[in-house]
Design an enzyme around this catalytic site. Structure first.
Site, mmCIF file in Angstrom:
data_model
loop_
_atom_site.group_PDB
_atom_site.id
_atom_site.type_symbol
_atom_site.label_atom_id
_atom_site.label_comp_id
_atom_site.label_asym_id
_atom_site.label_seq_id
_atom_site.Cartn_x
_atom_site.Cartn_y
_atom_site.Cartn_z
ATOM 1 N N LYS A 1 84.113 98.932 104.951
ATOM 2 C CA LYS A 1 83.375 98.327 103.824
ATOM 3 C C LYS A 1 84.255 98.369 102.596
ATOM 4 O O LYS A 1 85.119 99.242 102.476
ATOM 5 C CB LYS A 1 82.099 99.128 103.542
ATOM 6 C CG LYS A 1 81.052 98.365 102.763
ATOM 7 C CD LYS A 1 80.208 97.519 103.687
ATOM 8 C CE LYS A 1 79.277 96.593 102.941
ATOM 9 N NZ LYS A 1 78.334 95.937 103.864
ATOM 10 N N THR B 1 72.058 86.882 108.868
ATOM 11 C CA THR B 1 71.447 88.199 108.636
ATOM 12 C C THR B 1 69.930 88.070 108.540
ATOM 13 O O THR B 1 69.183 88.811 109.205
ATOM 14 C CB THR B 1 72.018 88.860 107.371
ATOM 15 O OG1 THR B 1 73.441 88.801 107.421
ATOM 16 C CG2 THR B 1 71.569 90.301 107.268
ATOM 17 N N ASN C 1 71.133 86.200 99.705
ATOM 18 C CA ASN C 1 71.442 85.623 101.013
ATOM 19 C C ASN C 1 70.474 86.104 102.094
ATOM 20 O O ASN C 1 69.905 85.299 102.843
ATOM 21 C CB ASN C 1 72.895 85.957 101.385
ATOM 22 C CG ASN C 1 73.232 85.517 102.787
ATOM 23 O OD1 ASN C 1 73.140 86.289 103.727
ATOM 24 N ND2 ASN C 1 73.578 84.250 102.956
ATOM 25 N N GLY D 1 81.125 89.014 103.197
ATOM 26 C CA GLY D 1 80.308 89.158 101.992
ATOM 27 C C GLY D 1 79.334 90.313 102.065
ATOM 28 O O GLY D 1 79.131 90.934 103.109
ATOM 29 N N ASP D 2 78.752 90.617 100.928
ATOM 30 C CA ASP D 2 77.647 91.576 100.786
ATOM 31 C C ASP D 2 77.052 91.253 99.410
ATOM 32 O O ASP D 2 77.220 90.129 98.918
ATOM 33 C CB ASP D 2 78.163 93.023 100.890
ATOM 34 C CG ASP D 2 77.043 94.046 101.093
ATOM 35 O OD1 ASP D 2 76.594 94.238 102.231
ATOM 36 O OD2 ASP D 2 76.583 94.656 100.097
ATOM 37 N N SER E 1 79.560 87.199 112.225
ATOM 38 C CA SER E 1 80.932 87.267 111.711
ATOM 39 C C SER E 1 81.915 87.410 112.861
ATOM 40 O O SER E 1 82.996 86.807 112.863
ATOM 41 C CB SER E 1 81.092 88.484 110.783
ATOM 42 O OG SER E 1 80.674 88.178 109.478
ATOM 43 N N LYS F 1 76.203 100.202 113.403
ATOM 44 C CA LYS F 1 75.654 98.840 113.468
ATOM 45 C C LYS F 1 76.550 97.960 114.333
ATOM 46 O O LYS F 1 76.093 97.259 115.233
ATOM 47 C CB LYS F 1 75.575 98.272 112.049
ATOM 48 C CG LYS F 1 74.996 96.879 111.954
ATOM 49 C CD LYS F 1 75.289 96.205 110.615
ATOM 50 C CE LYS F 1 74.832 97.002 109.428
ATOM 51 N NZ LYS F 1 74.792 96.174 108.192
ATOM 52 N N GLN G 1 77.999 100.964 108.945
ATOM 53 C CA GLN G 1 78.605 99.811 109.616
ATOM 54 C C GLN G 1 79.191 100.190 110.980
ATOM 55 O O GLN G 1 79.179 99.392 111.915
ATOM 56 C CB GLN G 1 79.697 99.224 108.710
ATOM 57 C CG GLN G 1 80.069 97.793 109.017
ATOM 58 C CD GLN G 1 79.106 96.774 108.429
ATOM 59 O OE1 GLN G 1 78.715 96.891 107.268
ATOM 60 N NE2 GLN G 1 78.700 95.792 109.201
ATOM 61 N N LYS H 1 85.589 96.157 110.337
ATOM 62 C CA LYS H 1 84.792 94.968 110.013
ATOM 63 C C LYS H 1 83.644 95.379 109.128
ATOM 64 O O LYS H 1 82.918 96.329 109.453
ATOM 65 C CB LYS H 1 84.249 94.344 111.316
ATOM 66 C CG LYS H 1 83.471 93.063 111.081
ATOM 67 C CD LYS H 1 84.378 91.874 110.979
ATOM 68 C CE LYS H 1 83.734 90.661 110.326
ATOM 69 N NZ LYS H 1 83.795 90.660 108.848
#
Ligand code: NDP
Ligand code: 2IT
Length: 450
Positions: free
Chosen positions: A125, A208, A239, A164-165, A382, A113, A110, A89
């Site tokens: 990622k 976020t 964002n 997204g990123d 997410s 996290k 990630q 993820k």
């Protein structure tokens, strides 16, 4: 600490020129020292050697045709880093600076996290060196379709779920989702951050930024303080930054800066949120436009920044929310923030502070929330989107937001309690890294050498 130097030297040999990746690894490995010294089990089973090596890395060609009929070729990446806790993820980044090392650092962060959220998600990622700036709507669509023409083979609702990123929001997720559906015939939760009418979760767009501010609130409440009345410097204008600004207002704080790749704005009266959304979300233009329409604010273009400095951090503030990109706040910037009285930093971006900056914040003993803890609200929400998709439900905004608040409080608690357990009160870098690592490592040990 020979294992740190040895591991970084090994990575330099086997994965050359991936500086951001070495930086992220070094920070985590240095934090693990008290755990590795105390508990020999984490020295066994090749955990360190395995955790710094992605399970799988996919690199592919993305060929597409621009509006002039010219063929364009970009690089595509998906790093499936660690699946001990769940399906891979993590987001997808479209930015000209993207390379294998940047995607690997993001995938590595990630893992920990996602572990901190307490949810069943592994780390991954992806991205491309595609530059969305100046592209037409049709070009964006064709690029997203071309990107998914390869990616679809490697992802799936229980396999790997991108989101997204930087440079990837609801528009790009929509085009990628449409192409995935076309290629597979399957209507499933393969991406998160989807549109609200076709499987997206209420609250994901805001998650976020809101989560980062909830994290800051948790840090402050622990010492009997609050965000009320605090002057806040925010960087970025995408964002994460926009919904950080929005949530800061809900807490009675005053966000006074935002920045983008053209420069930064200092708006002493407080950022005009509606104008910011209009300029950056709707018109997708530069902050110079915000300054022109707002009046009475200072816009400083990047060309005026002295070499090696990010001047947004020279604006005096009580709290700082770096929310643009990696290494956007260096040791000099950190010193200036501290000199001007900043006592809280909560990272909305991934690894925005250089190692020197992190050391300066820890030495000053201010409240410092590292990205992998403070910005985990996005990926956590997410996972809430995945849960809604899997159970064919749609929760209300309030349900999602209250779960997000609980998750952020839980992350703060686990990072701060772990820091205390290892005699490093307030050191949330150490606390977050050990708490995240311990969970992933325990799962890897129980699942055997794979
Ligand atoms: P966006 O693309 O929406 O916004 C990024 C913002 O940062 C833009 O204002 C952009 O400027 C600016 N920016 C990006 N790169 C640079 C650069 N090299 N130099 C100067 N300015 C730059 O991305 P997000 O808000 O989604 O992401 C911001 C950060 O937050 C990233 O580090 C990302 O990894 C992290 N993050 C994002 C999450 C999410 O859910 N989206 C979750 C957790 C972390 P411009 O507008 O000019 O392009
Ligand atoms: O860095 C991140 O956590 C994200 N870009 C969000 C990842 C996700 O899967 O929502």
């Amino acid at each position: 600490m020979p294992y740190v130097a040895d591991t970084i030297a090994h990575l330099n040999r086997t994965s050359p020129a991936q500086h951001e990746f070495y930086q992220a690894c070094e920070e985590v490995l240095l934090s693990l020292r008290p755990l590795l010294d105390n508990d020999p089990k984490y020295r066994k089973y090749g955990i360190i050697d395995r955790i710094v090596e992605p399970e799988r890395q996919i690199m592919f060609r993305v060929a597409w045709v621009d509006d002039r009929g010219q063929v364009q070729v970009n690089k595509g990446y998906r790093v499936q880093f660690n699946s001990a806790l769940g399906p891979y993820k993590g987001g997808i980044r479209f930015h000209p600076s993207v390379n294998a090392g940047i995607i690997k650092f993001l995938g590595f962060e990630q893992i920990f996290k996602n572990a901190l959220t307490g949810l069943a998600i592994g780390g991954g990622k992806g991205g491309s060196n595609f530059d969305p700036k100046g592209k037409s709507e049709q070009e964006i669509m064709r690029f997203c379709q071309a990107f998914m023409n390869e990616l679809y083979r490697h992802v799936g609702a229980t396999v790997d779920v991108p989101a997204g990123d930087i440079g990837v929001g609801a528009r790009e997720i929509g085009y990628m989702y449409g192409q995935y559906k076309k290629l597979t015939g399957s209507y499933e939760g393969v991406l998160t951050g989807k549109g609200l009418k076709w499987g997206g979760s209420l609250g994901r767009k805001e998650a976020t930024g809101y989560g980062t501010v909830y994290f800051a609130d948790n840090m402050l409440r622990d010492i009997g303080e609050s965000l009320e009345g605090k002057q806040c410097a925010v960087s970025g204008a995408g964002n994460v930054a926009i919904y950080t600004v929005e949530k800061l207002y809900h807490f009675g704080a005053k966000p006074i800066t935002v920045s983008d790749s053209s420069g930064f704005v200092h708006d002493p009266a407080g950022i005009d949120l509606e104008l910011l959304k209009q300029v950056k979300e709707v018109e997708r233009t530069s902050l110079a436009e915000y300054a022109k329409r707002r009046g009475g604010v200072r816009f400083v273009p990047v060309s005026d920044y002295p070499a090696g400095r990010n001047l947004v951090w020279s604006v005096p503030c009580d709290a700082a929310f770096p929310s643009a990109t990696q290494n956007e706040l260096n040791g000099e910037d950190a010193k200036e923030l501290l000199k001007n009285g900043c006592t809280l930093v909560a990272e909305g971006a991934n690894m925005p502070s250089t190692q020197e900056a992190v050391e300066a914040f820890l030495a000053a003993n201010i409240l410092y929330g590292p990205g992998k803890a403070a910005n985990a609200g996005g990926v956590a929400t997410s996972q809430l989107e995945m849960a809604q998709n899997a159970s064919m439900q749609q929760w209300t905004f309030e349900e999602v937001d209250s779960k997000l608040q609980r998750i952020m409080a839980g992350i703060y608690q686990s990072a701060s309690e772990t820091a205390r357990e290892f005699g490093a009160e307030r050191n949330l870098v150490l606390g977050a890294n050990i708490a995240g690592f311990r969970k992933v490592a325990d799962a890897m040990i129980e699942q055997g050498v794979v």
